[in-house]
Design an enzyme around this catalytic site. Structure first.
Site, PDB file in Angstrom:
ATOM      1  N   ARG A   1       1.777  22.688  17.161  1.00 21.66           N
ATOM      2  CA  ARG A   1       3.018  21.903  17.337  1.00 21.66           C
ATOM      3  C   ARG A   1       4.152  22.492  17.389  1.00 21.66           C
ATOM      4  O   ARG A   1       4.250  23.779  16.974  1.00 21.66           O
ATOM      5  CB  ARG A   1       2.839  21.095  15.976  1.00 21.66           C
ATOM      6  CG  ARG A   1       1.734  20.184  15.667  1.00 21.66           C
ATOM      7  CD  ARG A   1       1.962  19.345  14.304  1.00 21.66           C
ATOM      8  NE  ARG A   1       3.029  18.665  14.486  1.00 21.66           N
ATOM      9  CZ  ARG A   1       4.158  19.099  13.513  1.00 21.66           C
ATOM     10  NH1 ARG A   1       4.225  20.105  12.794  1.00 21.66           N
ATOM     11  NH2 ARG A   1       5.184  18.092  13.537  1.00 21.66           N
TER      12      ARG A   1
ATOM     13  N   ASP B   1       7.992  23.574  16.876  1.00 26.97           N
ATOM     14  CA  ASP B   1       8.905  23.748  15.606  1.00 26.97           C
ATOM     15  C   ASP B   1       8.029  23.712  14.176  1.00 26.97           C
ATOM     16  O   ASP B   1       8.566  22.715  13.405  1.00 26.97           O
ATOM     17  CB  ASP B   1       9.899  22.740  15.528  1.00 26.97           C
ATOM     18  CG  ASP B   1      11.458  23.177  14.738  1.00 26.97           C
ATOM     19  OD1 ASP B   1      11.007  24.270  14.075  1.00 26.97           O
ATOM     20  OD2 ASP B   1      11.924  22.384  14.593  1.00 26.97           O
TER      21      ASP B   1
ATOM     22  N   ILE C   1      -4.765 -17.365  13.041  1.00 22.22           N
ATOM     23  CA  ILE C   1      -5.152 -16.442  14.014  1.00 22.22           C
ATOM     24  C   ILE C   1      -6.846 -16.462  14.159  1.00 22.22           C
ATOM     25  O   ILE C   1      -7.083 -15.933  15.180  1.00 22.22           O
ATOM     26  CB  ILE C   1      -4.785 -15.237  13.636  1.00 22.22           C
ATOM     27  CG1 ILE C   1      -5.097 -14.450  12.633  1.00 22.22           C
ATOM     28  CG2 ILE C   1      -3.076 -14.990  13.647  1.00 22.22           C
ATOM     29  CD1 ILE C   1      -5.085 -12.893  12.520  1.00 22.22           C
TER      30      ILE C   1
ATOM     31  N   SER D   1       2.573   1.566   3.461  1.00 29.47           N
ATOM     32  CA  SER D   1       2.828   2.847   2.686  1.00 29.47           C
ATOM     33  C   SER D   1       1.553   3.095   1.480  1.00 29.47           C
ATOM     34  O   SER D   1       1.418   4.190   1.062  1.00 29.47           O
ATOM     35  CB  SER D   1       4.126   2.743   1.634  1.00 29.47           C
ATOM     36  OG  SER D   1       3.870   1.517   0.911  1.00 29.47           O
ATOM     37  N   GLU D   2       0.915   2.020   1.503  1.00 23.13           N
ATOM     38  CA  GLU D   2      -0.505   2.019   0.816  1.00 23.13           C
ATOM     39  C   GLU D   2      -1.523   3.140   1.140  1.00 23.13           C
ATOM     40  O   GLU D   2      -2.331   3.658   0.468  1.00 23.13           O
ATOM     41  CB  GLU D   2      -1.088   0.557   0.715  1.00 23.13           C
ATOM     42  CG  GLU D   2      -0.367  -0.190  -0.352  1.00 23.13           C
ATOM     43  CD  GLU D   2      -0.990  -0.106  -1.765  1.00 23.13           C
ATOM     44  OE1 GLU D   2      -1.895   0.083  -1.894  1.00 23.13           O
ATOM     45  OE2 GLU D   2      -0.308  -0.971  -2.610  1.00 23.13           O
TER      46      GLU D   2
ATOM     47  N   ASP E   1       0.732  -1.632 -17.287  1.00 20.60           N
ATOM     48  CA  ASP E   1       0.500  -0.302 -17.816  1.00 20.60           C
ATOM     49  C   ASP E   1       1.858   0.390 -17.984  1.00 20.60           C
ATOM     50  O   ASP E   1       2.014   1.525 -17.979  1.00 20.60           O
ATOM     51  CB  ASP E   1      -0.256   0.640 -16.885  1.00 20.60           C
ATOM     52  CG  ASP E   1      -1.649   0.218 -16.664  1.00 20.60           C
ATOM     53  OD1 ASP E   1      -2.227  -0.344 -17.796  1.00 20.60           O
ATOM     54  OD2 ASP E   1      -2.219   0.513 -15.530  1.00 20.60           O
TER      55      ASP E   1
ATOM     56  N   LYS F   1       5.783   2.175 -15.434  1.00 23.99           N
ATOM     57  CA  LYS F   1       6.158   3.189 -15.442  1.00 23.99           C
ATOM     58  C   LYS F   1       6.183   3.763 -13.942  1.00 23.99           C
ATOM     59  O   LYS F   1       6.645   4.975 -13.461  1.00 23.99           O
ATOM     60  CB  LYS F   1       5.731   4.563 -16.223  1.00 23.99           C
ATOM     61  CG  LYS F   1       6.051   4.171 -17.750  1.00 23.99           C
ATOM     62  CD  LYS F   1       7.376   3.951 -18.006  1.00 23.99           C
ATOM     63  CE  LYS F   1       7.520   3.684 -19.680  1.00 23.99           C
ATOM     64  NZ  LYS F   1       9.088   3.553 -20.221  1.00 23.99           N
TER      65      LYS F   1
ATOM     66  N   LYS G   1       6.750   4.281 -10.138  1.00 21.04           N
ATOM     67  CA  LYS G   1       8.033   4.286  -9.415  1.00 21.04           C
ATOM     68  C   LYS G   1       7.721   3.941  -7.967  1.00 21.04           C
ATOM     69  O   LYS G   1       6.788   4.309  -7.401  1.00 21.04           O
ATOM     70  CB  LYS G   1       8.574   5.580  -9.645  1.00 21.04           C
ATOM     71  CG  LYS G   1       9.073   6.323 -10.748  1.00 21.04           C
ATOM     72  CD  LYS G   1       9.819   7.551 -10.804  1.00 21.04           C
ATOM     73  CE  LYS G   1      10.528   7.828 -12.222  1.00 21.04           C
ATOM     74  NZ  LYS G   1      11.386   8.735 -12.021  1.00 21.04           N
TER      75      LYS G   1
ATOM     76  N   TYR H   1      -9.195  -2.103 -10.288  1.00 19.90           N
ATOM     77  CA  TYR H   1      -7.646  -1.855  -9.907  1.00 19.90           C
ATOM     78  C   TYR H   1      -7.290  -0.290 -10.358  1.00 19.90           C
ATOM     79  O   TYR H   1      -7.895   0.174 -11.495  1.00 19.90           O
ATOM     80  CB  TYR H   1      -6.644  -2.646 -10.609  1.00 19.90           C
ATOM     81  CG  TYR H   1      -5.293  -2.694 -10.056  1.00 19.90           C
ATOM     82  CD1 TYR H   1      -5.082  -2.889  -8.567  1.00 19.90           C
ATOM     83  CD2 TYR H   1      -4.472  -1.776 -10.826  1.00 19.90           C
ATOM     84  CE1 TYR H   1      -3.782  -2.834  -8.200  1.00 19.90           C
ATOM     85  CE2 TYR H   1      -3.030  -1.625 -10.161  1.00 19.90           C
ATOM     86  CZ  TYR H   1      -2.892  -2.134  -8.923  1.00 19.90           C
ATOM     87  OH  TYR H   1      -1.538  -2.023  -8.287  1.00 19.90           O
TER      88      TYR H   1
ATOM     89  N   ARG I   1       5.721   6.822  -5.159  1.00 17.17           N
ATOM     90  CA  ARG I   1       5.642   6.389  -3.512  1.00 17.17           C
ATOM     91  C   ARG I   1       7.089   6.795  -2.760  1.00 17.17           C
ATOM     92  O   ARG I   1       7.796   5.879  -2.958  1.00 17.17           O
ATOM     93  CB  ARG I   1       4.994   5.124  -3.350  1.00 17.17           C
ATOM     94  CG  ARG I   1       4.464   4.870  -1.940  1.00 17.17           C
ATOM     95  CD  ARG I   1       4.352   3.538  -1.826  1.00 17.17           C
ATOM     96  NE  ARG I   1       2.906   3.110  -2.533  1.00 17.17           N
ATOM     97  CZ  ARG I   1       2.798   1.970  -2.904  1.00 17.17           C
ATOM     98  NH1 ARG I   1       3.212   0.925  -2.769  1.00 17.17           N
ATOM     99  NH2 ARG I   1       1.112   1.838  -3.448  1.00 17.17           N
TER     100      ARG I   1
END
Length: 526
Positions: free
Chosen positions: A4, A6, A235, A299-300, A395, A398, A400, A479, A485
């Site tokens: 790659r 740089d 759809i 982002s998940e 929970d 906490k 973030k 879960y 994140r």
């Protein structure tokens, strides 16, 4: 060595100062001289194995793609300092920066910034001698230039050759160029991203938006717009309509998805069928008709990655075991990312993947969805305040997240659609605000403070407090949560010249205000 650009360790460095009067050719000579010095010092050391490798910060490394004519348009709405630096960057030996007077192209070879020039519409001629053009901030003096293929001349001579007078207007394209509006297909146009994106596109005059969704409450304000075309439908049923419009349009954004965490454990198969299977069909239409697709990753996909900053090109995508259906959304999106990437590599599909990081703002879900638990965090918290029920901290709250204002997110997405210089092709781009990091508990407290001082506060019940609940009792046994994140936005800065600007408190205030004003207050205490 690595493949790659740089990338990899640093074995030698030399700072090269860019002087105010440097242009492309003078900087090129400086860099050649510096490279010669470095090679003379470094090659013998490499030969004898005496080099010291220094790990570079990969998330700060950048490289710039091949130059195209789009890089040389003088866009007069930009600050004069930006345009002056562009003139310097694309001057000799390059073809230099250019603009148009009517249909006549002219080139700018050298320029000067006038920061305190009189205000005028960007692109307007302020004076002829010197030849001074109004910009978005300040004015740009054209010191030397060239009309068409003619000779280089002073700015005042250029003005005379082009027939310019004070008040004349310059433009970035030939005046006779009749540009067909870009046709954008948005599936899921009534959703949070879809309706805000539609508003942004229709603000310009060069987009035609075609949309499909199962409802129209969020887009009702556009239904009479001449450049907005909407069909209400599902759809999974309207496949022929979708294929026809993929073929007809220039850009496709398939935004339809189930993206609320409780549904991942409550209805995992429905999540898979809609989020993966239906979207795969649309991706294949784009391949078939060679259309550009801008796909909403998430982002998940980073899952339980432990990196401080989640990087599109380097971070590992880590999810939990199969018996945790919470991950079905993440892996469905990730597999589609990989399919799109493969189609790009093997069949030339033009694509960009974007990954939103906790976008929030007005019209994020609705309070009715929140009543059945099928909404994102801030909407659920607002419902608790409206109904006087305890705010549940899963929970302990906490976890973030980096909360991003919808206006910042949409501006980045708009720039992806614009795709200046094709810089977004084949890219994965995080869109988030690393500065707006807060725990869910902190979000709740900020929201509560905003609620208590809101002018409509007296219509609603007293605050019922915070209540800690276990994730298994709220989401179900399948879960797992993610502790943090935070996005790297290096790609967004490189490809879009974008960075987020809106503070989290402002977003909270505006989101709360929007939802409180949607509540029927006739039955509320006053």
């Amino acid at each position: 060595m690595v493949k790659r650009a740089d990338a990899g360790a640093i074995v030698a460095q030399l700072r090269v100062a860019i002087a105010p009067d440097d242009i492309a050719i003078t900087l090129h000579h400086k860099l050649c001289h510096a490279a010669r010095q470095l090679l003379e010092q470094t090659l013998p050391a490499i030969k004898h194995g005496n080099i010291l490798e220094i790990a570079q910060r990969e998330n700060e490394a950048t490289c710039f793609g091949r130059r195209t004519p789009d890089d040389s348009f003088l866009e007069w709405h930009k600050p004069a300092s930006v345009l002056h630096n562009m003139v310097r960057a694309v001057a000799d030996p390059w073809p230099s920066a250019f603009s148009y007077v009517g249909n006549q192209k002219f080139t700018v070879w050298s320029s000067r910034v006038h920061p305190h020039a009189s205000k005028a519409q960007p692109g307007s001629v302020i004076s002829i001698a010197p030849l001074l053009i109004a910009c978005g901030d300040g004015a740009l003096e054209i010191v030397t230039g060239q009309a068409g293929d003619g000779i280089t001349m002073q700015g005042s001579q250029l003005a005379q050759t082009l027939g310019l007078v004070q008040g004349s207007r310059l433009n970035s394209q030939p005046a006779c160029t009749a540009r067909r509006r870009t046709r954008v297909l948005i599936l899921g146009v009534n959703g949070f991203i879809g309706n805000h994106l539609t508003e942004r596109l229709l603000r310009e005059d060069h987009y035609e938006v075609y949309g499909l969704d199962i409802g129209s409450d969020a887009i009702s304000r556009f239904l009479n717009h001449p450049h907005f075309h909407f069909v209400e439908g599902d759809i999974s049923i309207h496949s022929e309509w979708i294929e026809y419009h993929v073929k007809k349009c220039d850009v496709v954004l398939p935004l339809v998805a189930i993206a609320t965490p409780i549904e991942y454990t409550r209805n995992p198969l429905r999540v898979f069928e809609l989020d993966f299977e239906e979207n795969l069909r649309i991706i294949r239409y784009c391949v078939k008709y060679r259309k550009r697709i801008i796909f909403p990753s998430t982002s998940e996909v980073y899952g339980m990655c432990s990196d401080k900053y989640f990087d599109e090109d380097h971070s590992n995508l880590i999810v939990g075991p199969v018996n945790k259906p919470r991950w079905i959304y993440s892996v469905s999106k990730q597999l589609l990312d990989r399919v799109i990437w493969a189609y790009g590599e093997k069949e030339g599909l033009q694509f960009t993947l974007f990954r939103p990081f906790n976008w929030m703002g007005p019209r994020l879900d609705n309070l009715n969805a929140a009543r059945i638990g099928s909404s994102r965090a801030i909407t659920q918290l607002i419902l608790n305040l409206v109904e006087g029920s305890p705010i549940k901290l899963i929970d302990g709250g906490k976890q973030k997240r980096c909360f991003t204002d919808i206006r910042d997110g949409i501006e980045a997405l708009y720039r992806i659609i614009e795709n200046a210089g094709n810089r977004c092709d084949g890219e994965i781009i995080n869109i988030g605000n690393p500065e707006n990091e807060a725990s869910i508990e902190e979000l709740g407290k900020m929201l509560l403070a905003s609620f208590e001082k809101h002018p409509l506060r007296h219509h609603f019940p007293p605050f019922a407090g915070f209540r800690v609940v276990e994730s298994s009792s709220y989401y179900g046994k399948g879960y797992q949560d993610v502790e943090h994140r935070k996005p790297s936005i290096r790609n967004a800065h490189r490809c879009l010249d974008w960075e987020p600007k809106i503070d989290m408190q402002e977003t909270i205030d505006e989101t709360l205000d929007f939802f409180l004003r949607t509540v029927d207050l006739t039955d509320k205490p006053s």
